[in-house]
Design an enzyme around this catalytic site. Structure first.
Site, PDB file in Angstrom:
ATOM      1  N   GLU A   1      40.070  30.130  40.227  1.00 39.02           N
ATOM      2  CA  GLU A   1      40.907  29.682  41.351  1.00 39.02           C
ATOM      3  C   GLU A   1      40.110  29.206  42.604  1.00 39.02           C
ATOM      4  OE1 GLU A   1      44.967  31.184  42.260  1.00 39.02           O
ATOM      5  OE2 GLU A   1      44.222  33.243  41.739  1.00 39.02           O
TER       6      GLU A   1
ATOM      7  N   TYR B   1      40.854  30.663  33.591  1.00 42.58           N
ATOM      8  CA  TYR B   1      41.588  31.112  34.346  1.00 42.58           C
ATOM      9  C   TYR B   1      43.020  31.168  33.809  1.00 42.58           C
ATOM     10  CZ  TYR B   1      44.863  31.657  38.221  1.00 42.58           C
ATOM     11  OH  TYR B   1      46.000  32.093  38.977  1.00 42.58           O
TER      12      TYR B   1
ATOM     13  N   ASP C   1      39.455  35.356  34.394  1.00 42.92           N
ATOM     14  CA  ASP C   1      40.750  36.323  34.688  1.00 42.92           C
ATOM     15  C   ASP C   1      41.998  35.918  33.600  1.00 42.92           C
ATOM     16  OD1 ASP C   1      43.321  37.058  35.958  1.00 42.92           O
ATOM     17  OD2 ASP C   1      43.012  35.774  37.700  1.00 42.92           O
TER      18      ASP C   1
ATOM     19  N   ASN D   1      44.650  37.653  33.264  1.00 39.38           N
ATOM     20  CA  ASN D   1      45.963  38.094  33.775  1.00 39.38           C
ATOM     21  C   ASN D   1      46.583  38.750  32.688  1.00 39.38           C
ATOM     22  OD1 ASN D   1      46.528  37.338  36.368  1.00 39.38           O
ATOM     23  ND2 ASN D   1      46.420  35.044  35.589  1.00 39.38           N
TER      24      ASN D   1
ATOM     25  N   ASP E   1      41.469  39.021  46.357  1.00 44.57           N
ATOM     26  CA  ASP E   1      42.307  40.470  45.607  1.00 44.57           C
ATOM     27  C   ASP E   1      41.376  40.719  44.369  1.00 44.57           C
ATOM     28  OD1 ASP E   1      43.051  37.794  44.649  1.00 44.57           O
ATOM     29  OD2 ASP E   1      45.428  38.299  44.718  1.00 44.57           O
TER      30      ASP E   1
END
Length: 258
Positions: free
Chosen positions: A34, A109, A150, A152, A250
């Site tokens: 990101e 990502y 990441d 997710n 975050d």
DNA sequence: ATGACGCATCGAATGCGA
């Protein structure tokens, strides 16, 4: 050798955090997700000055974007999933030459997916299918392979602060978890679970509702290693420290030592 | 049930994340 993955939620907004964190934790390789910036805006000079002389970047305006910044040379960079058409900048693979031999590093990502049943969720499923096929081929060529980023996906109930309340919601669905298992079925191992870890270990906390302070988090950032690498893994840990700094990402960085 | 926080985008309000 230490390799870290960190979703920084905008590298422009987080550059100082990256510099401060690497000053205190001079890892050899840092895989970013990101970036939210184009390649021409990538802060090459600042990262070089911090010791990361070798950077591979795959950026994009506003959304997505991944990079590998390294103290050791990186070569043979490949962008996105070979064989899967994608408008987003989400995957960057590079090869590192280590004393133990070459290591293929795939930095991703993964698609968020918003909600089961949505168009974005369908994209996530297709993307994960494409990634699996790509990795199968990559692993055939590169037995020593590491998949970081990441994801997710919270792979198991213990990777979520509320597995009951969030059952079958995004990050927790059976379909996503099946895709995660299909990655493991390729011969990859979740390096974090090779070691004893604190209970309620997470890598992401919502900015809202005091998510971090209440440890309402998810473990969605992962480092998977291929079987030939597994014996070499010495440690894997999440560093919550930068999540406590002012204006944090975050996500927290996750580091593996091999 | 909704929105809450943060970031990005030409300029305010909205999309998006997870």
């Amino acid at each position: 050798m230490k390799i870290t993955t960190w979703n920084v939620n905008s590298l422009a907004a987080r550059l100082q955090h990256v510099l401060d964190w690497t000053a205190a934790n001079p890892v050899d390789v840092l895989c970013l997700q990101e970036l939210k910036l184009t390649d021409d805006k990538f802060p090459l000079d600042e990262l070089r000055a911090a010791g990361y002389e070798h950077c591979a970047v795959f950026g994009q305006k506003t959304y997505n974007g991944v990079a590998v910044m390294s103290r050791v040379p990186v070569r043979d960079a490949v962008k996105n999933i070979v064989g899967f058409e994608d408008d987003s900048s989400r995957v960057l693979a590079v090869t590192l030459d280590t004393p133990q031999g070459e290591l293929r590093l795939v930095n991703g990502y993964f698609v968020n997916g918003q909600a089961p049943g949505s168009e974005k969720f369908a994209y996530k499923m297709a993307w994960l299918g494409g990634l699996n096929a790509y990795l199968r081929a990559e692993m055939a060529r590169h037995p020593r392979l590491m998949l970081v980023g990441d994801f997710n996906i919270a792979p198991e109930d213990r990777d979520s602060f509320d597995p009951v309340g969030l059952k079958e919601t995004i990050h927790h669905t059976s379909e996503e978890r099946e895709h995660f298992r299909q990655l493991l079925a390729l011969g990859l191992v979740d390096s974090f679970r090779l070691f004893e870890q604190p209970e309620k270990s997470y890598s992401w906390w919502d900015y809202r509702m005091l998510g971090y302070q209440k440890n309402r988090g998810l473990r969605i950032d992962h480092i998977l290693v291929s079987e030939p690498l597994k014996p070499a893994v010495k440690a894997c840990a999440i560093d919550r420290v930068p999540r406590k700094w002012p204006k944090p990402s975050d996500h927290a960085p996750v580091t593996v030592e091999i």
